[in-house]
Design an enzyme around this catalytic site. Sequence first.
Site, PDB file in Angstrom:
ATOM      1  N   GLU A 119       0.962  -1.242  -0.171  1.00 36.04           N
ATOM      2  CA  GLU A 119       0.323  -0.068  -0.199  1.00 36.04           C
ATOM      3  C   GLU A 119       0.362   0.898   0.270  1.00 36.04           C
ATOM      4  O   GLU A 119       0.652   2.877  -0.399  1.00 36.04           O
ATOM      5  CB  GLU A 119      -1.031   0.180   1.037  1.00 36.04           C
ATOM      6  CG  GLU A 119      -2.211  -0.983   0.970  1.00 36.04           C
ATOM      7  CD  GLU A 119      -2.691  -0.955   2.275  1.00 36.04           C
ATOM      8  OE1 GLU A 119      -2.569  -0.712   3.484  1.00 36.04           O
ATOM      9  OE2 GLU A 119      -4.347  -1.397   2.110  1.00 36.04           O
TER      10      GLU A 119
ATOM     11  N   GLU B 191       7.611 -21.969   7.655  1.00 37.46           N
ATOM     12  CA  GLU B 191       8.147 -21.094   8.608  1.00 37.46           C
ATOM     13  C   GLU B 191       9.025 -21.851   9.783  1.00 37.46           C
ATOM     14  O   GLU B 191       9.562 -20.957  10.463  1.00 37.46           O
ATOM     15  CB  GLU B 191       6.729 -20.361   9.957  1.00 37.46           C
ATOM     16  CG  GLU B 191       6.173 -21.499  10.590  1.00 37.46           C
ATOM     17  CD  GLU B 191       5.173 -21.199  11.429  1.00 37.46           C
ATOM     18  OE1 GLU B 191       5.472 -20.721  12.808  1.00 37.46           O
ATOM     19  OE2 GLU B 191       4.208 -20.826  11.193  1.00 37.46           O
TER      20      GLU B 191
END
Length: 269
Positions: A79, A110
């Site tokens: 953004e 992960e």
Amino acid sequence: MKRITESDSSYDNLENMETGEILSSINKEDQTVPLAVAKAIPAIEKLVDVIINKMKAGGRLFYIGAGTSGRLGILDASECPPTFGVDHNTVIGLIAGGDKAIRKAVEFAEDNKTQAWKDLLSYNIGKNDVVVGIAASGTTPYVIGGLEEANRNGLETGCIVCNEGSPVARSARHPVEVVVGPEFVTGSTRMKAGTAQKLVLNMISTSVMIKLGRVKGNKMVDMQLSNTKLVDRGIRMIMNALKTDQETAEKLLKEFGSVRKAIDGNQKV
């Protein structure tokens, strides 16, 4: 490694609750999150100042995380270009398991402690870049490994975690710990922890971009004019700044191609 214990929810028998009770209880828990973030503002400030100094020297900001934390980092990074007009390689979000993990969980991604640094190396990471690890539990190996290698290579590092005294926080030079307490659904860190991380990410990127001169007054004058809504917003900004009519503002925006240039090029000294 010391294991971080997972606190049980303050609520039980959730399946027997009425819908309104579930919603009210979630909302009650959510109201505690901004208060937890407020306590971390001094730590956030230190991290932000480090990022500003490095980015003024030409550096970039990298977020690394897994699951919800990784997705939130990618969201914040993605953004920045449309909001502040920066290049897409200025703020970069990386997630364990690669881009396919944005939409679908990649099993055990992960747990790979060496992959984050490999991912960072693919961006030719350098001494002016800052790496911020995002991990609700503060125990994610992908994040720990990335921060440790970044430290070894002389980079500035930070983190956003929601447990106190976690391995991730110990691996970051500038840790931000937002302790939100037990989730409504035990262990569901996409809830309060995710909200806390999003709030902190908003604070980091917005304050950094303001200090880098990407906001004028209180307006997003460098925003990308990528749709009709944003073009209309840009026209209104120009009208307000130059005290001119809509037709003139439209012509100026079309001529200069950006709100900032239209304003700066036509403001009376």
